[in-house]
Design a protein around this motif. Structure first.
Motif, PDB file in Angstrom:
ATOM      1  N   GLY A 187      46.234  19.977  -5.155  1.00 12.90           N
ATOM      2  CA  GLY A 187      45.691  18.888  -5.948  1.00 12.90           C
ATOM      3  C   GLY A 187      46.394  17.588  -5.634  1.00 12.90           C
ATOM      4  N   TRP A 188      46.686  16.824  -6.686  1.00  7.65           N
ATOM      5  CA  TRP A 188      47.321  15.520  -6.537  1.00  7.65           C
ATOM      6  C   TRP A 188      48.636  15.492  -7.296  1.00  7.65           C
ATOM      7  CZ3 TRP A 188      45.411  11.552  -3.572  1.00  7.65           C
ATOM      8  CH2 TRP A 188      44.085  11.688  -3.124  1.00  7.65           C
ATOM      9  N   GLU A 189      49.628  14.892  -6.672  1.00 10.47           N
ATOM     10  CA  GLU A 189      50.876  14.591  -7.358  1.00 10.47           C
ATOM     11  C   GLU A 189      50.909  13.093  -7.607  1.00 10.47           C
ATOM     12  OE1 GLU A 189      54.169  16.036  -5.137  1.00 10.47           O
ATOM     13  OE2 GLU A 189      53.631  18.157  -5.424  1.00 10.47           O
ATOM     14  N   VAL A 190      50.973  12.725  -8.878  1.00  7.70           N
ATOM     15  CA  VAL A 190      50.846  11.324  -9.282  1.00  7.70           C
ATOM     16  C   VAL A 190      52.147  10.879  -9.934  1.00  7.70           C
ATOM     17  CG1 VAL A 190      49.550   9.707 -10.726  1.00  7.70           C
ATOM     18  CG2 VAL A 190      48.367  11.613  -9.617  1.00  7.70           C
ATOM     19  N   THR A 191      52.617   9.706  -9.532  1.00  7.69           N
ATOM     20  CA  THR A 191      53.796   9.113 -10.151  1.00  7.69           C
ATOM     21  C   THR A 191      53.396   7.842 -10.877  1.00  7.69           C
ATOM     22  OG1 THR A 191      55.242   9.985  -8.419  1.00  7.69           O
ATOM     23  CG2 THR A 191      56.115   8.203  -9.770  1.00  7.69           C
ATOM     24  N   LEU A 192      53.710   7.789 -12.159  1.00  9.53           N
ATOM     25  CA  LEU A 192      53.367   6.656 -13.010  1.00  9.53           C
ATOM     26  C   LEU A 192      54.640   5.967 -13.469  1.00  9.53           C
ATOM     27  CD1 LEU A 192      50.794   8.518 -15.311  1.00  9.53           C
ATOM     28  CD2 LEU A 192      50.329   7.394 -13.119  1.00  9.53           C
ATOM     29  N   LYS A 193      54.535   4.681 -13.723  1.00  8.53           N
ATOM     30  CA  LYS A 193      55.696   3.945 -14.230  1.00  8.53           C
ATOM     31  C   LYS A 193      55.251   3.019 -15.333  1.00  8.53           C
ATOM     32  CE  LYS A 193      59.956   1.786 -12.653  1.00  8.53           C
ATOM     33  NZ  LYS A 193      60.745   1.386 -11.464  1.00  8.53           N
ATOM     34  N   ARG A 205      44.149  18.129 -10.647  1.00  8.76           N
ATOM     35  CA  ARG A 205      43.258  18.839  -9.732  1.00  8.76           C
ATOM     36  C   ARG A 205      42.277  17.885  -9.079  1.00  8.76           C
ATOM     37  NH1 ARG A 205      40.241  22.414 -13.005  1.00  8.76           N
ATOM     38  NH2 ARG A 205      39.613  23.488 -11.096  1.00  8.76           N
ATOM     39  N   GLY A 206      42.011  16.760  -9.756  1.00 16.73           N
ATOM     40  CA  GLY A 206      41.133  15.731  -9.204  1.00 16.73           C
ATOM     41  C   GLY A 206      41.606  14.359  -9.628  1.00 16.73           C
ATOM     42  N   LEU A 207      41.205  13.343  -8.856  1.00 15.08           N
ATOM     43  CA  LEU A 207      41.638  11.965  -9.106  1.00 15.08           C
ATOM     44  C   LEU A 207      40.429  11.045  -9.071  1.00 15.08           C
ATOM     45  CD1 LEU A 207      44.245  10.164  -9.393  1.00 15.08           C
ATOM     46  CD2 LEU A 207      44.118   9.864  -6.911  1.00 15.08           C
ATOM     47  N   LEU A 343      32.509  10.480  -3.344  1.00 15.34           N
ATOM     48  CA  LEU A 343      33.338  11.648  -3.616  1.00 15.34           C
ATOM     49  C   LEU A 343      33.906  12.182  -2.309  1.00 15.34           C
ATOM     50  CD1 LEU A 343      34.441  13.690  -5.667  1.00 15.34           C
ATOM     51  CD2 LEU A 343      32.380  15.064  -5.265  1.00 15.34           C
ATOM     52  N   ASP A 344      35.208  12.134  -2.194  1.00 15.15           N
ATOM     53  CA  ASP A 344      35.921  12.618  -1.012  1.00 15.15           C
ATOM     54  C   ASP A 344      36.450  14.012  -1.322  1.00 15.15           C
ATOM     55  OD1 ASP A 344      37.717  13.205   0.996  1.00 15.15           O
ATOM     56  OD2 ASP A 344      38.762  11.279   0.925  1.00 15.15           O
ATOM     57  N   THR A 345      35.946  15.014  -0.622  1.00 13.94           N
ATOM     58  CA  THR A 345      36.382  16.394  -0.850  1.00 13.94           C
ATOM     59  C   THR A 345      37.136  16.940   0.355  1.00 13.94           C
ATOM     60  OG1 THR A 345      34.207  17.199  -0.121  1.00 13.94           O
ATOM     61  CG2 THR A 345      34.553  16.902  -2.495  1.00 13.94           C
ATOM     62  N   ASP A 346      37.691  16.062   1.153  1.00 13.01           N
ATOM     63  CA  ASP A 346      38.520  16.485   2.275  1.00 13.01           C
ATOM     64  C   ASP A 346      39.917  16.811   1.752  1.00 13.01           C
ATOM     65  OD1 ASP A 346      39.442  17.046   4.781  1.00 13.01           O
ATOM     66  OD2 ASP A 346      39.695  14.952   5.397  1.00 13.01           O
ATOM     67  N   GLY A 347      39.965  17.836   0.932  1.00 12.41           N
ATOM     68  CA  GLY A 347      41.172  18.197   0.194  1.00 12.41           C
ATOM     69  C   GLY A 347      40.855  18.151  -1.288  1.00 12.41           C
ATOM     70  N   ALA A 348      41.877  17.951  -2.116  1.00 10.22           N
ATOM     71  CA  ALA A 348      41.643  17.826  -3.559  1.00 10.22           C
ATOM     72  C   ALA A 348      40.674  16.677  -3.810  1.00 10.22           C
ATOM     73  CB  ALA A 348      42.966  17.580  -4.270  1.00 10.22           C
ATOM     74  N   PRO A 349      39.739  16.831  -4.757  1.00  9.32           N
ATOM     75  CA  PRO A 349      38.693  15.821  -4.945  1.00  9.32           C
ATOM     76  C   PRO A 349      39.244  14.438  -5.299  1.00  9.32           C
ATOM     77  CG  PRO A 349      38.145  17.843  -6.114  1.00  9.32           C
ATOM     78  CD  PRO A 349      39.554  17.987  -5.654  1.00  9.32           C
ATOM     79  N   ILE A 372      32.084  15.125  -9.719  1.00  6.35           N
ATOM     80  CA  ILE A 372      33.420  15.695  -9.559  1.00  6.35           C
ATOM     81  C   ILE A 372      33.652  16.945 -10.406  1.00  6.35           C
ATOM     82  CG2 ILE A 372      34.619  14.334 -11.336  1.00  6.35           C
ATOM     83  CD1 ILE A 372      36.928  14.038  -9.261  1.00  6.35           C
ATOM     84  N   ALA A 373      32.980  17.056 -11.551  1.00  6.99           N
ATOM     85  CA  ALA A 373      33.257  18.190 -12.444  1.00  6.99           C
ATOM     86  C   ALA A 373      33.026  19.540 -11.771  1.00  6.99           C
ATOM     87  CB  ALA A 373      32.430  18.065 -13.722  1.00  6.99           C
TER      88      ALA A 373
END
Length: 498
Positions: A187-193, A205-207, A343-349, A372-373
């Motif tokens: 999926g995606w690893e997201v860093t927020l500040k 799982r999706g972004l 919608l880019d599905t070349d990996g996690a959506p 995306i759902a």
């Protein structure tokens, strides 16, 4: 750094599109996190002309599909949020050298019928000598046309979508910037500040990239992905002047350059005039009206109104940047206002949202989640189309709510009661609660703003600063002095809201 929490969908962007997507997705049972670097609706979504409309002028550009879609949405939104969206009648004075009458009649006929109009009155001709809308116009205008569209409290529309999303389980983080988003096998690893300096890690799982004017920059600098997309940033500016007429009609004025400018009743005592269409080359967050834009809008109104206005009459102005898909159109006014979802599905959506307009946000959100759902294993059906009012919109006739509020809280002045009903709908009861006098509403900051309302906005609507409250959650900045706004800011600091 807190340990990462996993969500089905992380939505980046707290404008109308991001808010709509978060609401729709949460309502289908997806776990959702929405992050916004600033306040909700702090950029494009609070800088609109504040109309829910099909876009009459788009008919000349043969954008029939866009107009029909927007007109259909107009009916849905009127039912979903009657406390912040209501019908408005528009006057189009006729100037035969700009457009012949037959062309306008044809356009209005299409406008009446393209979107399946159900509740609004149809269009017809009008003679100004027999109609209140003729009084403020110059005498050379003898006839015109009247048609229907709708008015919206634009920033509140964003907030209410986020409130409904939160009610359905979504996490809404304002003043929280997405610093990085990295795709991996899971999926995606997201860093927020946050603006307080806190770093938050999340997994998704999706972004959904709903960053508006920053959507391409998000792909370039945050997700660091290759893409082929380009946006044109078009600045739209508006001015507010003391009211130029005493009736409830709005005007749509044709201009010699082919553009149209609206003059709209605003906050009881003012007239809103806009908008411009100017290419914007700078940073999306740094935008302000220019002197030539003020002059253009004043001249646009002065072509029609007997009472002349100039820059000295402007009591407030605002500007925003519309992120429009670059379709290589030379004229900024001619660029399509329709949206594109990729919608880019070349990996996690990864869902990218480009363009769009306020009126069609719900359809955009529905289309986005429809795409995306299923990639996230969710088969929930679209649900926002009818029968699900936004918070405060449960009473379909706000006038009945107004009468009820006046009966239960007779000490509230008429103007204040009206403003609160048409900002909060049924939620007004949460604000006034069991108060027996204005003193029970707490500290008075000026105009009709009391601590009870401020506390509600901070505790339920993510308001943090005086600007959030007086310019986005309300328009009381038009009525409060600088000293009163500073006193409000001090109260927010003392209560640790800011």
């Amino acid at each position: 750094m807190s340990s990462p929490q996993t969500y089905d969908l992380v939505v980046v962007g707290g404008g109308i599109n991001g808010a709509g997507i978060a609401r729709d997705a949460a309502g289908r049972g997806l776990s959702v996190l929405l992050c916004e670097a600033d306040d909700l609706a702090s950029h494009t979504s609070s800088a609109s002309t504040k109309l829910i409309h099909g876009g009459l002028r788009y008919l000349e550009q043969y954008e029939f599909k866009l107009v029909a879609k927007a007109l259909s949405e107009r009916e849905v939104l009127l039912k979903a949020a009657p406390h912040i969206i209501w019908p408005m009648r528009f006057i189009l004075p006729h100037q035969k050298h700009l457009r012949p009458a037959w062309m306008i009649r044809t356009g209005l006929f299409l406008y009446d019928h393209l979107g399946g109009r159900q509740t609004l009155a149809g269009s017809h001709g009008v003679k100004f000598q027999d109609h209140p809308s003729g009084a403020p116009l110059k005498p050379e205008f003898s006839k015109g046309f009247v048609y229907s569209d709708a008015w919206v409290q634009d920033a509140r529309l964003v907030v209410l979508n986020c409130m409904d999303a939160a009610n359905r389980g979504a996490t809404i983080l304002t003043r929280t910037r997405c610093e990085s988003a990295r795709r991996n096998a899971d999926g995606w690893e997201v860093t927020l500040k946050t603006t307080d300096g806190e770093t938050i890690s999340a997994k998704a799982r999706g972004l959904a990239n709903a960053a508006g004017p920053w959507a391409v920059r998000f792909l370039d600098d945050v997700a660091t992905m290759d893409h082929r997309y380009a946006l044109r940033l078009i600045k739209g500016s508006h001015i507010v002047v003391p009211k130029l007429f005493d009736h409830e009609y709005a005007y749509i004025f044709q201009q010699p350059d082919g553009r149209i400018v609206f003059a709209i009743p605003y906050e009881q005592d003012f007239t809103l005039i806009g908008t411009t269409d100017v290419e914007h080359e700078g940073a999306p967050g740094k935008v302000a009206i220019e002197e030539d834009e003020i002059a253009y809008l004043c001249e646009s109104a002065n072509r029609y109104f007997e009472q002349s206005i100039g820059p000295d009459d402007v009591v407030w102005s605002y500007s925003g940047v519309r992120p429009l898909l670059d379709d290589q159109e030379d004229n900024a006014s001619e660029i399509t206002r329709d949206y594109r979802i990729q919608l880019d599905t070349d990996g996690a959506p990864l869902l990218n949202v480009f363009g769009g307009k306020l009126t069609t946000f719900r359809r955009l959100a529905e289309d986005a989640v429809d795409q995306i759902a299923p990639k996230l294993g969710n088969r929930g059906k679209a649900w926002t189309g009818s029968g699900h009012p936004l918070p405060g919109g449960e009473e379909t006739k706000p006038q009945h709510l107004f009468e009820s509020l006046r009966a239960s809280h007779p000490f509230i002045p008429l103007g204040m009661a009206n403003r609160m009903v048409f900002n909060y709908g049924t939620r007004v009861r949460d604000i006034v609660a069991d108060a027996k006098s204005l003193d029970d509403l707490g500290e008075h900051f000026g105009a009709d703003l009391y601590a009870a309302e401020v506390d509600y906005l901070c505790e339920h609507e993510w308001a943090r600063t005086a600007e959030d409250i007086v310019w986005r959650r309300s328009k009381l900045g038009l009525r409060l002095t600088a000293d009163e706004i500073e006193r409000l800011a001090a109260y927010l600091r003392e209560r640790a809201y800011a």
